[in-house]
Design a protein around this motif. Structure first.
Motif, PDB file in Angstrom:
ATOM      1  N   LEU A   2      -3.435 -10.815   7.103  1.00 38.13           N
ATOM      2  CA  LEU A   2      -4.355 -11.703   6.406  1.00 38.13           C
ATOM      3  C   LEU A   2      -3.767 -12.137   5.069  1.00 38.13           C
ATOM      4  O   LEU A   2      -3.182 -11.329   4.348  1.00 38.13           O
ATOM      5  N   SER A   3      -3.953 -13.409   4.734  1.00 42.54           N
ATOM      6  CA  SER A   3      -3.486 -13.961   3.462  1.00 42.54           C
ATOM      7  C   SER A   3      -4.579 -14.852   2.882  1.00 42.54           C
ATOM      8  O   SER A   3      -5.260 -15.569   3.604  1.00 42.54           O
ATOM      9  N   GLY A   4      -4.757 -14.787   1.555  1.00 42.86           N
ATOM     10  CA  GLY A   4      -5.724 -15.642   0.885  1.00 42.86           C
ATOM     11  C   GLY A   4      -7.149 -15.143   0.928  1.00 42.86           C
ATOM     12  O   GLY A   4      -8.045 -15.790   0.393  1.00 42.86           O
ATOM     13  N   ALA A   5      -7.381 -14.001   1.558  1.00 44.54           N
ATOM     14  CA  ALA A   5      -8.740 -13.470   1.681  1.00 44.54           C
ATOM     15  C   ALA A   5      -8.715 -11.956   1.506  1.00 44.54           C
ATOM     16  O   ALA A   5      -7.673 -11.312   1.646  1.00 44.54           O
ATOM     17  N   ARG A   6      -9.884 -11.417   1.193  1.00 47.71           N
ATOM     18  CA  ARG A   6     -10.061  -9.968   1.086  1.00 47.71           C
ATOM     19  C   ARG A   6     -11.312  -9.572   1.857  1.00 47.71           C
ATOM     20  O   ARG A   6     -12.369 -10.175   1.685  1.00 47.71           O
ATOM     21  N   LEU A   7     -11.171  -8.572   2.695  1.00 51.51           N
ATOM     22  CA  LEU A   7     -12.277  -8.075   3.499  1.00 51.51           C
ATOM     23  C   LEU A   7     -12.527  -6.608   3.194  1.00 51.51           C
ATOM     24  O   LEU A   7     -11.586  -5.849   2.936  1.00 51.51           O
ATOM     25  N   VAL A   8     -13.778  -6.231   3.255  1.00 51.17           N
ATOM     26  CA  VAL A   8     -14.154  -4.819   3.242  1.00 51.17           C
ATOM     27  C   VAL A   8     -14.833  -4.564   4.580  1.00 51.17           C
ATOM     28  O   VAL A   8     -15.790  -5.281   4.943  1.00 51.17           O
ATOM     29  N   ILE A   9     -14.328  -3.591   5.322  1.00 55.87           N
ATOM     30  CA  ILE A   9     -14.867  -3.302   6.648  1.00 55.87           C
ATOM     31  C   ILE A   9     -15.289  -1.846   6.726  1.00 55.87           C
ATOM     32  O   ILE A   9     -14.844  -1.015   5.926  1.00 55.87           O
ATOM     33  N   SER A  10     -16.134  -1.545   7.668  1.00 55.51           N
ATOM     34  CA  SER A  10     -16.596  -0.169   7.857  1.00 55.51           C
ATOM     35  C   SER A  10     -15.641   0.556   8.794  1.00 55.51           C
ATOM     36  O   SER A  10     -14.862  -0.079   9.521  1.00 55.51           O
ATOM     37  N   GLY A  63      -4.510  -4.091  -0.276  1.00 58.47           N
ATOM     38  CA  GLY A  63      -5.874  -4.296  -0.733  1.00 58.47           C
ATOM     39  C   GLY A  63      -6.552  -5.499  -0.123  1.00 58.47           C
ATOM     40  O   GLY A  63      -7.631  -5.896  -0.554  1.00 58.47           O
ATOM     41  N   ARG A  64      -5.957  -6.105   0.887  1.00 59.86           N
ATOM     42  CA  ARG A  64      -6.551  -7.290   1.503  1.00 59.86           C
ATOM     43  C   ARG A  64      -7.645  -6.911   2.508  1.00 59.86           C
ATOM     44  O   ARG A  64      -8.616  -7.638   2.661  1.00 59.86           O
ATOM     45  N   ILE A  65      -7.429  -5.814   3.205  1.00 61.15           N
ATOM     46  CA  ILE A  65      -8.452  -5.310   4.127  1.00 61.15           C
ATOM     47  C   ILE A  65      -8.682  -3.846   3.784  1.00 61.15           C
ATOM     48  O   ILE A  65      -7.818  -2.997   3.999  1.00 61.15           O
ATOM     49  N   THR A  66      -9.847  -3.560   3.232  1.00 60.30           N
ATOM     50  CA  THR A  66     -10.171  -2.220   2.798  1.00 60.30           C
ATOM     51  C   THR A  66     -11.220  -1.615   3.713  1.00 60.30           C
ATOM     52  O   THR A  66     -12.221  -2.257   4.034  1.00 60.30           O
ATOM     53  N   SER A  77       2.691  -7.278   8.016  1.00 54.87           N
ATOM     54  CA  SER A  77       1.654  -8.225   8.450  1.00 54.87           C
ATOM     55  C   SER A  77       1.186  -9.079   7.282  1.00 54.87           C
ATOM     56  O   SER A  77       0.900 -10.275   7.456  1.00 54.87           O
ATOM     57  N   ASN A  78       1.112  -8.499   6.078  1.00 56.19           N
ATOM     58  CA  ASN A  78       0.773  -9.285   4.885  1.00 56.19           C
ATOM     59  C   ASN A  78       1.817 -10.370   4.636  1.00 56.19           C
ATOM     60  O   ASN A  78       1.491 -11.523   4.342  1.00 56.19           O
ATOM     61  N   LEU A  79       3.085  -9.974   4.746  1.00 52.13           N
ATOM     62  CA  LEU A  79       4.173 -10.910   4.488  1.00 52.13           C
ATOM     63  C   LEU A  79       4.150 -12.070   5.475  1.00 52.13           C
ATOM     64  O   LEU A  79       4.252 -13.245   5.071  1.00 52.13           O
ATOM     65  N   LEU A  80       3.992 -11.774   6.758  1.00 53.02           N
ATOM     66  CA  LEU A  80       3.992 -12.844   7.755  1.00 53.02           C
ATOM     67  C   LEU A  80       2.771 -13.747   7.603  1.00 53.02           C
ATOM     68  O   LEU A  80       2.868 -14.971   7.788  1.00 53.02           O
ATOM     69  N   ALA A  81       1.628 -13.173   7.256  1.00 55.31           N
ATOM     70  CA  ALA A  81       0.445 -14.010   7.016  1.00 55.31           C
ATOM     71  C   ALA A  81       0.673 -14.933   5.827  1.00 55.31           C
ATOM     72  O   ALA A  81       0.259 -16.106   5.846  1.00 55.31           O
TER      73      ALA A  81
END
Length: 259
Positions: A163-171, A249-252, A85-89
C-alpha cells in the motif's frame, strides 16, 4: 523452495482421453504430490542434458547477470506490510505519472505478485525479474470514496497488501478500523485515483472493489511493473543511491483487547 508437481496415473485397458484423442486406455486412479527441487539435483547432473542447455544458459546469463543497481539491505514481502511491498506500491503509484500525468492518490500491490525477496548488495536484472516475473501492467483507476473504503476493507480482510499513499488500522481478525489517504480520512463523496496492476484491476485476488471503478486508464503501450521497477533501480544507481524501502506504519494491526 522451488517445487515440481508430480502426477502418477494408473491406466487400465480401455480408452484414455487426452485432448479428445482415444488411445485404448481408461484412467483408474490419479495421485498427485510435490517433489522439492533442491541443490541435491545439481550434485550429479546429466552431462548430455547439460550440453543441450549450455548455449541457452549463456544467452540467459548474458541478459540476467548484469548489475543494474545496489540494495541498502535485504527487502522481503510479508503481511500486514513489508519493506518490499511498500517499495513496489510506491513505484506503482509513481508510475501512474506516466499514464495520467501525476502520481495516483493510492498505490496497491498484492503480496502474491511478489515472488522473491531483494538481497542486500548488487541488484541484477535477473533479481528484478524473479521478484516481478509476471507480465503485469500498471494502470490507473478512479474509485469514489465509498468504493475505496470497500477496497480497504477487502485489503484488511486479506491481512494486508502492498500500500502507498494511505494508512489503515485493521483488527487482528481482518476488520478495517480506520483509513486515511494523504493524511486525511477518506471522503466517500470524493473521487480518488488508484494505481495498481491490470491483474488486480480486474478484481482478482479478492479485490472485487476494483470492478466498480468509474474509469480505468492504460497507456497506449503496456507499462510493465517489471519495467517500472527496473527503471527505478537504474535511476537510484545513476543518482548514487542504494535502493531502500520507506518506513512502515502503513497498515497497523490494532492490539486485541482480549488477553
Amino acid at each position: 523452495m522451488i517445487v515440481k508437481n508430480s502426477i502418477k496415473i494408473v491406466l487400465l485397458g480401455g480408452t484414455l482421453l487426452l485432448g479428445g484423442c482415444a488411445s485404448g486406455y481408461l484412467v483408474k486412479d490419479i495421485e498427485g504430490g510435490r517433489v522439492a527441487m533442491t541443490a541435491e539435483y545439481d550434485k550429479n547432473p546429466d552431462r548430455d542434458a547439460e550440453a543441450i542447455l549450455q548455449p541457452y544458459r549463456r544467452v540467459v546469463d548474458s541478459i540476467m547477470s548484469p548489475v543494474v543497481g545496489h540494495s541498502a539491505r535485504a527487502l522481503e514481502a510479508y503481511r500486514p506490510e513489508s519493506p518490499l511491498s511498500n517499495l513496489l506500491a510506491d513505484i506503482i503509484r509513481r508510475g501512474a505519472a506516466g499514464i495520467s500525468g501525476k502520481p495516483a492518490d493510492v498505490g496497491v500491490m498484492n503480496m502474491g505478485g511478489i515472488r522473491n525477496s531483494l538481497p542486500e548488495g548488487e541488484v541484477t536484472y535477473g533479481m528484478v525479474y524473479e521478484i516481478t516475473p509476471f507480465e503485469n501492467a500498471v494502470c490507473v483507476l478512479t474509485l469514489d470514496g465509498k468504493m475505496l473504503m470497500e477496497l480497504f476493507r477487502q485489503i484488511a480482510g486479506r491481512g494486508g497488501e502492498g500500500l502507498s499513499g494511505a494508512r489503515l488500522v485493521i483488527s487482528p481478525d481482518g476488520k478495517l478500523l480506520s483509513a486515511e489517504v494523504g493524511g486525511r480520512p477518506v471522503d466517500e463523496g470524493k473521487d480518488y485515483t488508484v494505481a495498481t496492476i491490470d491483474y488486480l484491476a480486474e478484481g482478482n485476488d479478492r479485490m472485487a472493489a476494483f470492478r466498480e471503478a468509474k474509469s480505468k486508464t492504460f497507456p497506449p503501450e503496456p507499462l510493465l511493473l517489471r519495467t517500472v521497477f527496473l527503471d527505478y533501480v537504474k535511476e537510484c544507481e545513476r543518482k548514487g543511491r542504494f535502493v531502500d524501502a520507506p518506513a512502515g506504519g502503513r497498515i497497523t494491526v490494532a492490539k486485541s483487547e482480549n488477553k
